[in-house]
Motif scaffolding. Structure first.
Motif, mmCIF file in Angstrom:
data_model
loop_
_atom_site.group_PDB
_atom_site.id
_atom_site.type_symbol
_atom_site.label_atom_id
_atom_site.label_comp_id
_atom_site.label_asym_id
_atom_site.label_seq_id
_atom_site.Cartn_x
_atom_site.Cartn_y
_atom_site.Cartn_z
ATOM 1 N N LEU A 76 -0.210 -3.979 -4.479
ATOM 2 C CA LEU A 76 -1.131 -4.687 -3.585
ATOM 3 C C LEU A 76 -1.957 -5.719 -4.374
ATOM 4 O O LEU A 76 -2.115 -6.854 -3.925
ATOM 5 C CB LEU A 76 -2.058 -3.695 -2.881
ATOM 6 N N PHE A 86 -6.215 4.635 -3.850
ATOM 7 C CA PHE A 86 -5.430 3.932 -2.826
ATOM 8 C C PHE A 86 -5.681 4.524 -1.433
ATOM 9 O O PHE A 86 -4.738 4.827 -0.703
ATOM 10 C CB PHE A 86 -3.927 4.023 -3.142
ATOM 11 N N TYR A 125 -10.167 -0.572 -4.571
ATOM 12 C CA TYR A 125 -8.871 -0.034 -4.147
ATOM 13 C C TYR A 125 -8.080 0.519 -5.327
ATOM 14 O O TYR A 125 -7.446 1.569 -5.234
ATOM 15 C CB TYR A 125 -8.081 -1.130 -3.426
ATOM 16 N N TRP A 172 0.846 -1.207 0.000
ATOM 17 C CA TRP A 172 0.000 0.000 0.000
ATOM 18 C C TRP A 172 0.879 1.254 0.000
ATOM 19 O O TRP A 172 0.645 2.205 -0.735
ATOM 20 C CB TRP A 172 -0.940 -0.052 1.215
ATOM 21 N N PHE A 224 -8.030 0.460 1.421
ATOM 22 C CA PHE A 224 -6.991 -0.502 1.805
ATOM 23 C C PHE A 224 -7.473 -1.364 2.976
ATOM 24 O O PHE A 224 -7.267 -2.583 3.002
ATOM 25 C CB PHE A 224 -5.681 0.221 2.154
ATOM 26 N N LYS A 230 0.938 4.067 -2.923
ATOM 27 C CA LYS A 230 0.682 5.487 -2.664
ATOM 28 C C LYS A 230 1.842 6.363 -3.133
ATOM 29 O O LYS A 230 1.649 7.480 -3.568
ATOM 30 C CB LYS A 230 0.471 5.723 -1.159
#
Ligand code: ADP
Ligand code: MG
Length: 268
Positions: free
Chosen positions: A204, A244, A240, A160, A249, A164
């Protein structure tokens, strides 16, 4: 085959088969000399041939399409040295070093310690690759479950963070060789060779695919954590992918049975 470890000082690396590991798979004398020069510049005093894989008759930590990884001795102690294969598609290790450095700023990956054209120096992660680590877990079921949950949750959080930050690892959908779990159960994502900051990240999604949708480790994980509903995981990942966000998440975490009532306060 020598199964023990062999430590070779730099001055002895011109001997075969050690020289062949430094210049794998195509050995030339000029290339060997160039590489020994680079090793000296990096402050390497010796190379330790040990590990689960082998080249010729010597042991190494790992072998991939781009590099051969061995333990090296430096002033600061044992470090991991990724040696560029002579047939690697890349001209140098600079790109991988840059990507690893970016991951390091997020607290991800083995800390980068140095780079030259043919070598990348990083922290040596003493541990097991994820599938082997999973298979090695024995004893109390509750403890095993807690350990697996901790490692997988940590990995998902790392993905994650990279998503990001716009850093795509690129090879997490077949992750068996790219996650090392160290002796304190800390997982490290390795091999940023194919990483990029120029495409939309799918860390992810790729890792969840590998862990929970279809791979050799999926069954083992289900046996210990309980089966996840693949449809629910896929739906959570679909949302997701659009954004994000922390909420999205957390939905993925819960779908993967890795949710935590305390939430992600410490992470963000
Ligand atoms: N920092 C490290 N510490 C310990 N072992 C490592 C480290 N980095 C890589 N390895 C081992 O070496 C193998 C190959 O490394 P990798 O970076 O994937 O090379 P390639 O780019 O050639 O695929 C990994 O699968 C892992 O087993
Ligand atoms: Mg690799």
């Amino acid at each position: 085959m020598n199964r023990g470890k062999i430590v070779m000082p730099i001055s002895k690396l011109r001997e075969h088969p050690y020289a062949d590991v430094l210049c794998y798979p195509k050995f030339t004398l000029e290339e060997l000399e160039r590489r020994i020069f680079e090793l000296k510049n990096l402050g390497i005093t010796a190379i330790e041939f040990a590990g689960e894989k082998s080249i010729s008759t010597v042991r190494v930590l790992g072998k991939g399409y781009v590099g051969v990884v061995v333990i090296a001795h430096a002033k600061r102690g044992k470090v991991a040295l990724k040696i560029r294969r002579t047939d690697a598609g890349r001209k140098g290790m600079q790109h991988e070093a840059e990507m690893l450095k970016k991951a390091n700023t997020l607290g991800i990956g083995p800390p980068l310690l140095g780079v030259t054209r043919n070598f990348l120096l990083m922290k040596f992660i003493e541990g097991k690759l994820l599938p082997e680590w999973l298979n090695s877990l024995k004893g109390d079921k509750k403890i095993v479950k807690t350990r697996i949950s901790f490692v997988l949750r940590t990995l998902l959080i790392q993905c994650w963070q990279m998503d990001k930050a716009g850093l795509d690892h690129g090879e997490l959908s077949h992750a068996p060789k790219h996650i090392i779990v160290d002796i304190e159960d800390i997982p490290y994502i390795v091999d940023f060779e194919t990483a990029s900051v120029n495409r939309r990240p799918s860390n992810l999604t790729s890792l969840c695919q590998y862990l929970f949708i279809s791979s050799s480790v999926t069954e083992k994980i289900f046996k210990n954590l309980g089966k996840v509903d693949r449809g629910v995981v896929i739906k959570a990942l679909r949302d997701y992918k659009k954004c994000f966000s922390k909420e999205n998440f957390e939905k993925v975490l819960w779908a993967c049975r890795l949710g935590d009532k305390k939430g992600l306060d410490k992470v963000t």
